[in-house]
Design a protein around this motif. Structure first.
Motif, PDB file in Angstrom:
ATOM      1  N   GLY A  49     -43.225  29.838  14.847  1.00  0.00           N
ATOM      2  CA  GLY A  49     -43.694  30.960  15.648  1.00  0.00           C
ATOM      3  C   GLY A  49     -43.475  32.344  15.058  1.00  0.00           C
ATOM      4  O   GLY A  49     -43.420  33.325  15.790  1.00  0.00           O
ATOM      5  N   ARG A  50     -43.408  32.468  13.734  1.00  0.00           N
ATOM      6  CA  ARG A  50     -43.121  33.781  13.139  1.00  0.00           C
ATOM      7  C   ARG A  50     -44.372  34.588  12.804  1.00  0.00           C
ATOM      8  O   ARG A  50     -44.362  35.817  12.903  1.00  0.00           O
ATOM      9  CB  ARG A  50     -42.289  33.600  11.858  1.00  0.00           C
ATOM     10  CG  ARG A  50     -42.071  34.894  11.084  1.00  0.00           C
ATOM     11  CD  ARG A  50     -40.948  34.795  10.075  1.00  0.00           C
ATOM     12  NE  ARG A  50     -40.863  35.955   9.198  1.00  0.00           N
ATOM     13  CZ  ARG A  50     -40.391  37.161   9.559  1.00  0.00           C
ATOM     14  NH1 ARG A  50     -39.954  37.348  10.808  1.00  0.00           N
ATOM     15  NH2 ARG A  50     -40.343  38.147   8.693  1.00  0.00           N
ATOM     16  N   TYR A  51     -45.480  33.937  12.449  1.00  0.00           N
ATOM     17  CA  TYR A  51     -46.590  34.653  11.825  1.00  0.00           C
ATOM     18  C   TYR A  51     -47.837  34.804  12.703  1.00  0.00           C
ATOM     19  O   TYR A  51     -48.263  33.870  13.370  1.00  0.00           O
ATOM     20  CB  TYR A  51     -46.985  33.949  10.525  1.00  0.00           C
ATOM     21  CG  TYR A  51     -45.844  33.860   9.542  1.00  0.00           C
ATOM     22  CD1 TYR A  51     -45.363  34.998   8.905  1.00  0.00           C
ATOM     23  CD2 TYR A  51     -45.225  32.628   9.284  1.00  0.00           C
ATOM     24  CE1 TYR A  51     -44.294  34.920   8.023  1.00  0.00           C
ATOM     25  CE2 TYR A  51     -44.155  32.552   8.396  1.00  0.00           C
ATOM     26  CZ  TYR A  51     -43.691  33.697   7.770  1.00  0.00           C
ATOM     27  OH  TYR A  51     -42.635  33.624   6.909  1.00  0.00           O
ATOM     28  N   ASP A  52     -48.426  36.010  12.625  1.00  0.00           N
ATOM     29  CA  ASP A  52     -49.732  36.244  13.244  1.00  0.00           C
ATOM     30  C   ASP A  52     -50.832  35.720  12.322  1.00  0.00           C
ATOM     31  O   ASP A  52     -51.827  35.169  12.788  1.00  0.00           O
ATOM     32  CB  ASP A  52     -49.936  37.748  13.479  1.00  0.00           C
ATOM     33  CG  ASP A  52     -48.930  38.301  14.478  1.00  0.00           C
ATOM     34  OD1 ASP A  52     -49.157  38.134  15.694  1.00  0.00           O
ATOM     35  OD2 ASP A  52     -47.917  38.869  14.026  1.00  0.00           O
ATOM     36  N   ILE A  53     -50.656  35.917  11.031  1.00  0.00           N
ATOM     37  CA  ILE A  53     -51.623  35.427  10.047  1.00  0.00           C
ATOM     38  C   ILE A  53     -50.868  34.845   8.847  1.00  0.00           C
ATOM     39  O   ILE A  53     -49.917  35.449   8.344  1.00  0.00           O
ATOM     40  CB  ILE A  53     -52.569  36.545   9.566  1.00  0.00           C
ATOM     41  CG1 ILE A  53     -53.614  36.868  10.656  1.00  0.00           C
ATOM     42  CG2 ILE A  53     -53.288  36.156   8.265  1.00  0.00           C
ATOM     43  CD1 ILE A  53     -54.655  37.902  10.267  1.00  0.00           C
ATOM     44  N   ILE A  54     -51.301  33.678   8.424  1.00  0.00           N
ATOM     45  CA  ILE A  54     -50.821  33.089   7.177  1.00  0.00           C
ATOM     46  C   ILE A  54     -51.982  33.191   6.195  1.00  0.00           C
ATOM     47  O   ILE A  54     -53.032  32.576   6.398  1.00  0.00           O
ATOM     48  CB  ILE A  54     -50.372  31.626   7.374  1.00  0.00           C
ATOM     49  CG1 ILE A  54     -49.139  31.589   8.293  1.00  0.00           C
ATOM     50  CG2 ILE A  54     -50.066  30.968   6.028  1.00  0.00           C
ATOM     51  CD1 ILE A  54     -48.610  30.183   8.567  1.00  0.00           C
ATOM     52  N   TRP A  55     -51.807  34.021   5.175  1.00  0.00           N
ATOM     53  CA  TRP A  55     -52.852  34.349   4.208  1.00  0.00           C
ATOM     54  C   TRP A  55     -52.653  33.486   2.957  1.00  0.00           C
ATOM     55  O   TRP A  55     -51.616  33.559   2.309  1.00  0.00           O
ATOM     56  CB  TRP A  55     -52.766  35.836   3.863  1.00  0.00           C
ATOM     57  CG  TRP A  55     -53.924  36.390   3.095  1.00  0.00           C
ATOM     58  CD1 TRP A  55     -54.162  36.258   1.746  1.00  0.00           C
ATOM     59  CD2 TRP A  55     -55.002  37.182   3.609  1.00  0.00           C
ATOM     60  NE1 TRP A  55     -55.319  36.918   1.395  1.00  0.00           N
ATOM     61  CE2 TRP A  55     -55.855  37.493   2.524  1.00  0.00           C
ATOM     62  CE3 TRP A  55     -55.316  37.662   4.887  1.00  0.00           C
ATOM     63  CZ2 TRP A  55     -57.002  38.274   2.677  1.00  0.00           C
ATOM     64  CZ3 TRP A  55     -56.463  38.431   5.042  1.00  0.00           C
ATOM     65  CH2 TRP A  55     -57.299  38.730   3.941  1.00  0.00           C
ATOM     66  N   VAL A  56     -53.671  32.688   2.618  1.00  0.00           N
ATOM     67  CA  VAL A  56     -53.568  31.753   1.493  1.00  0.00           C
ATOM     68  C   VAL A  56     -54.700  32.080   0.515  1.00  0.00           C
ATOM     69  O   VAL A  56     -55.860  31.781   0.780  1.00  0.00           O
ATOM     70  CB  VAL A  56     -53.689  30.288   1.970  1.00  0.00           C
ATOM     71  CG1 VAL A  56     -53.450  29.325   0.817  1.00  0.00           C
ATOM     72  CG2 VAL A  56     -52.717  30.007   3.126  1.00  0.00           C
ATOM     73  N   GLN A  57     -54.359  32.697  -0.614  1.00  0.00           N
ATOM     74  CA  GLN A  57     -55.419  33.148  -1.524  1.00  0.00           C
ATOM     75  C   GLN A  57     -55.195  32.654  -2.941  1.00  0.00           C
ATOM     76  O   GLN A  57     -54.141  32.828  -3.531  1.00  0.00           O
ATOM     77  CB  GLN A  57     -55.496  34.683  -1.515  1.00  0.00           C
ATOM     78  CG  GLN A  57     -56.583  35.216  -2.452  1.00  0.00           C
ATOM     79  CD  GLN A  57     -56.888  36.683  -2.234  1.00  0.00           C
ATOM     80  OE1 GLN A  57     -56.429  37.281  -1.273  1.00  0.00           O
ATOM     81  NE2 GLN A  57     -57.679  37.273  -3.119  1.00  0.00           N
ATOM     82  N   TRP A  58     -56.221  32.052  -3.494  1.00  0.00           N
ATOM     83  CA  TRP A  58     -56.246  31.639  -4.891  1.00  0.00           C
ATOM     84  C   TRP A  58     -55.013  30.841  -5.297  1.00  0.00           C
ATOM     85  O   TRP A  58     -54.436  31.089  -6.345  1.00  0.00           O
ATOM     86  CB  TRP A  58     -56.440  32.852  -5.779  1.00  0.00           C
ATOM     87  CG  TRP A  58     -57.866  33.298  -5.802  1.00  0.00           C
ATOM     88  CD1 TRP A  58     -58.973  32.511  -5.777  1.00  0.00           C
ATOM     89  CD2 TRP A  58     -58.337  34.647  -5.861  1.00  0.00           C
ATOM     90  NE1 TRP A  58     -60.106  33.268  -5.817  1.00  0.00           N
ATOM     91  CE2 TRP A  58     -59.751  34.591  -5.864  1.00  0.00           C
ATOM     92  CE3 TRP A  58     -57.689  35.890  -5.899  1.00  0.00           C
ATOM     93  CZ2 TRP A  58     -60.539  35.736  -5.923  1.00  0.00           C
ATOM     94  CZ3 TRP A  58     -58.482  37.018  -5.952  1.00  0.00           C
ATOM     95  CH2 TRP A  58     -59.892  36.953  -5.968  1.00  0.00           C
TER      96      TRP A  58
END
Length: 316
Positions: free
Chosen positions: A197-206
């Motif tokens: 429950g920590r993240y609003d968005i998990i950004w996964v790039q390249w």
């Protein structure tokens, strides 16, 4: 790019992090000709060898022998450990595309925040993001830290992560004290489990191209726990025209759009929005940005995408 197409932010497939991420990858003429997609369809490797299916390729590369899979990941990280900790390094010599990458990502992120987290604009919500395959912190520094109160970075290549830590130190930042890089995790994606429950968005790039299909599904399944209610994933990656392209040098795979969508289905994720990266060099793979939710989007969004799907498509 930050997560290269490779691991560490590979632009040319050398900016992601999986072990680090690669950002983009060369659009070599090794992509399979008119091969249908999905995991049962064919692909090729960077030497031009063709495979009848992704299953055949994975069986050869990692099989069911844990030692072969360990070697796959060790060689991937090893590749990035030999790359300079700079924008040009993580982007495989294409550092000049960083501005275009950030510009399109920012437009995409703004739309998501206004639609899904409208109270964020009034500072009514403490926003936290996870930057997966963060590399040298390029995406965090140029984008995420300006919108999120806290950003955690996940990168398996230690000298990339140390460069990010230095670059993102408070004295080197132009943002308010209310925005900061908080945690720096030197852990590969396939071994990481986020705090619940920590993240609003998990950004996964390249960087997701460094994961096998099984570990792709396993990662997103575990990572769901790290999202706040209403939180989502953003995946930005290189896209193969058909099937897949295996890069034998950095141990990564570039998947087609249909291949990705089949994996999303296996992860139990729902496609909320998708966007093509604009202004991209033709010698690189095309790049798409996906916004993924853990729950079925509201009816209005399903209707909108259905309308868009019926519009004439530009054939490239």
């Amino acid at each position: 790019m930050h997560n290269s197409i490779l691991y560490s932010e590979p632009l040319i497939r050398k900016d992601f992090t999986f072990p680090v991420s690669k950002d983009l990858t060369f659009n070599r003429n090794t992509q399979p000709n008119k091969t249908r997609i999905s995991m049962q369809k064919g692909g090729s490797d960077s030497d031009g060898r063709e495979f009848k299916s992704a299953e055949e390729m994975w069986r050869e590369q990692v099989g069911e022998d844990q030692s072969k899979k360990t070697e796959w990941y060790r060689e991937g990280v090893g590749y990035w450990e030999g790359v300079e900790a700079s924008t040009d390094g993580v982007l495989g010599g294409f550092g000049h595309v960083s501005d275009a990458d950030v510009r399109d990502s920012e437009a995409f992120l703004n739309g998501l925040l206004s639609e899904l987290l409208p109270n964020a604009a009034n500072s009514q919500r403490h926003l936290v993001a996870l930057d997966c395959g963060s590399g040298i912190g390029r995406v965090t520094k140029n984008l995420l830290i300006r919108y999120f109160n806290e950003v955690d970075l996940l990168e398996p290549v230690s000298h990339f992560l140390e460069t990010a830590r230095e670059s993102l130190a408070p004295e080197n930042q132009m943002v308010s004290d209310m925005h900061k890089a908080t945690n720096f995790f030197c852990v590969p994606l396939q071994e990481f489990t986020p705090e619940a429950g920590r993240y609003d968005i998990i950004w996964v790039q390249w960087c997701i191209g460094h994961l096998t299909d099984d570990d792709f599904v396993s990662f997103f399944t575990r990572a769901k726990v790290g999202l706040k209610p209403g939180g989502l994933f953003v995946l930005k990656e290189n896209i193969a025209r058909n099937g897949f392209v295996l890069d034998k040098e950095d141990r990564s795979i570039t998947r087609s759009d249909l291949y990705f969508k089949e994996l999303f289905r296996q992860c139990g994720l729902h496609l909320y929005k998708i966007k093509d990266q604009k202004g991209w060099p033709q010698e690189l793979f095309a790049v798409k940005i996906y916004a993924l939710t853990t729950e079925l989007p509201k009816k209005v969004h399903r209707t909108r995408s259905k309308v868009q799907a019926n519009r004439p498509a530009i054939i490239k």
